[in-house]
Enzyme design. Structure first.
Site, PDB file in Angstrom:
ATOM      1  N   GLU A 229       0.827  -1.206   0.000  1.00 14.94           N
ATOM      2  CA  GLU A 229       0.000   0.000   0.000  1.00 14.94           C
ATOM      3  C   GLU A 229       0.862   1.258   0.000  1.00 14.94           C
ATOM      4  O   GLU A 229       1.797   1.401   0.791  1.00 14.94           O
ATOM      5  CB  GLU A 229      -0.995   0.048   1.167  1.00 14.94           C
ATOM      6  CG  GLU A 229      -2.039   1.160   1.029  1.00 14.94           C
ATOM      7  CD  GLU A 229      -2.782   1.151  -0.309  1.00 14.94           C
ATOM      8  OE1 GLU A 229      -2.237   1.700  -1.294  1.00 14.94           O
ATOM      9  OE2 GLU A 229      -3.882   0.585  -0.374  1.00 14.94           O
ATOM     10  N   ASP A 305      -7.311  -0.163  -3.117  1.00 18.24           N
ATOM     11  CA  ASP A 305      -8.384   0.829  -3.213  1.00 18.24           C
ATOM     12  C   ASP A 305      -9.193   0.654  -4.492  1.00 18.24           C
ATOM     13  O   ASP A 305      -9.863   1.571  -4.942  1.00 18.24           O
ATOM     14  CB  ASP A 305      -7.815   2.242  -3.139  1.00 18.24           C
ATOM     15  CG  ASP A 305      -6.832   2.547  -4.258  1.00 18.24           C
ATOM     16  OD1 ASP A 305      -6.517   1.622  -5.052  1.00 18.24           O
ATOM     17  OD2 ASP A 305      -6.366   3.697  -4.352  1.00 18.24           O
TER      18      ASP A 305
END
Length: 506
Positions: A229, A305
């Site tokens: 991430e 996401d």
């Protein structure tokens, strides 16, 4: 508690057999279990990943009536029953709707929902993959992988048993090493449960591609990296890890594992040889990655996401509880090699000959005197006959070439505009000059199959295999069966995407 492997060994002892492998070979998840790091998720559309598994591998949905069917192994621990899929999907299109978890925990992968990056469907969900876009063979038996085009993705935000926080886990996947791009992000692994970026260290997934924004390996890619991430990492945190090589294998085994302040990247040719370690050491020194804050969702083909600009092909993969040993992973790699992944034909139906000049006639009842032509850069249909002008006959004539983006398929050059090829752009078909780019070559590559209405050929995009040459209001589109665009309407789809291919007019 006995594992699948333990029970089989007990059975063999009871019947007096001394050679366990002579009766049945262990699957990847049997091997992980024996190593003390059992699978908590096991996904594959090509084969069973436990030697005793007989349950569903994946579900397909056909375009003709919306009916679904589950595809299972041909035998316990065996290869998927591709013939059952082919029979169910005959004369129509099929999508992969569910990739079942074989671990027993119910960690199935389904259509990814909206997230920080919304999906391309009108409701924000990602697209589903074609059931026929990635044919392969395993030990000579046909199977299908999951061909991820940009905008396609699968997810489970309520997975059971996945690593959370700084807990240890392992994962591997078998991929197509020739199908990739630099979009974000072709991942398989652990991600946020909200489908949104919640900060550094909230993911731990295998990444494959040539995105160089956050990290790189040696050469120009593609590379196996870890998506943690807000960063694709090839090593300890430096932008470049020269020990992480560019991949050139057709079939790739990619491994990522991580625990408290340790993680590793490993990789190999999935068709031969052993695993190599590309990185093993401490977590990145950037804030947020030590300790990790993993959330435990499972993703395929997208970022945490829902970033869905990437492409790739997935055949199998697992996630484990605990940090697997190199020895266990080496055994799994040997099992993958023994499965003998090999390429299979991407084309079917009436044959096309490279170098030939062809015409393509509409088969829809309204329009059987119309042929695929072009007017400038617009690809359309027009009425063409033996009495048509020489210019129109030229515009309706096409030269067949080996696929620019994949040599197993075809590209179509305009006979009257040398150097210009049919390509899809924003799902319209255009005639454009070949600019030599990877993107153009992929956009201009198409695979043929028997016509969906029983006549001639249907021609699907290689890079978006849910999409076919379709005439709609006499203009050509790369259309999907029942998709969100006006030109995707299901009515007359099979007729509109079927073409009788003959010799060219000139």
């Amino acid at each position: 508690m006995f594992t699948h492997l333990d029970l089989k060994r007990l059975f063999i002892v009871a019947v007096g057999l001394t050679a366990f492998d002579s009766l049945v070979a262990a699957g990847p998840c049997d091997l992980y279990s024996s190593g003390g790091t059992p699978c908590i998720a096991a996904h594959s559309t090509t084969r069973a990943l436990y030697s005793a598994y007989t349950g569903p591998l994946y579900q397909v949905k056909r375009g003709s009536d919306g009916a679904t069917s589950t595809i299972a192994p041909l035998s316990p621990g065996g290869v998927a029953n591709a013939a059952a899929q082919d029979s169910f999907c005959a004369g129509t299109t099929c999508l992969i709707t569910i990739i079942y978890d074989q671990s027993g925990r119910g960690n199935h992968l389904t259509q990814a929902p909206p997230g920080g990056f919304n999906g391309p469907e009108s409701n924000g969900y990602d697209n589903l993959a074609s059931a026929t876009g990635a044919p392969v063979t395993l030990n000579g038996q046909k199977a299908y992988g999951v061909f991820i085009s940009p905008g396609t993705g699968y997810r489970n935000n309520a997975a059971s048993g996945t690593a959370k926080g700084d807990a240890a886990e392992g994962m591997y996947t078998v991929l197509d090493g020739t199908h990739y791009n630099d979009g974000c992000c072709f991942d398989y692994g652990n991600a946020e449960t909200s489908s949104r970026d919640t900060g550094n260290g909230h993911m731990e997934a295998i990444y494959f591609g040539d995105n160089g924004v956050w990290g790189t390996g040696s050469g120009s890619g593609p590379w196996i990296m870890a998506d943690l991430e807000n960063g694709l990492f090839s090593g300890s945190g430096a932008h470049n890890n020269a020990g992480d090589p560019s991949i050139s294998f057709r079939f790739v085994t990619a491994v990522v594992k991580g625990g408290p302040n340790q993680w590793s990247i490993r990789g190999a040719n999935a068709a031969s040889g052993s695993l190599s370690t590309y990185y093993s050491g401490a977590r990145p020194s950037v804030s947020g990655y030590n300790p990790m804050s993993k959330e435990g969702a499972i993703i395929l083909g997208i970022g945490g996401d829902n970033s869905n600009g990437a492409q790739g092909t997935f055949y199998e993969g697992v996630m484990t509880s605990g940090y697997p040993s190199d020895a266990t992973e080496n055994s799994v790699q040997a099992n993958i090699v023994a499965a003998k992944y090999a390429t299979a034909s991407l084309i079917s139906g009436p044959a096309l000959n490279v170098g030939s000049s062809i015409s393509l006639r509409v088969t829809t009842a309204c329009c059987t005197t119309r042929y695929l032509t072009h007017t400038g850069s617009t690809v359309n249909t027009q009425v063409v006959s033996s009495t048509s002008s020489a210019a129109l006959k030229q515009q309706a004539s096409w030269i067949v070439h080996t696929g620019l983006g994949n040599g197993a398929c075809f590209s179509f050059e305009s006979k009257d505009t040398p150097g210009s090829y049919i390509r899809h752009y924003n799902f319209g078909l255009q005639l454009n000059v070949n600019d030599g780019s990877k993107q153009f070559h992929e956009d201009a590559t198409f695979c043929t199959q028997a016509g969906l209405n029983g006549q001639g050929n249907s021609i699907r995009s290689w890079s978006y295999p849910t999409r076919y040459f379709r005439h709609y209001n006499n203009v050509l589109y790369a259309a999907s069966n029942g998709g969100v665009h006006t030109f995707d309407v299901a009515a007359s789809f099979n007729d509109d995407v079927s073409w009788v291919i003959s010799s060219s007019f000139v």
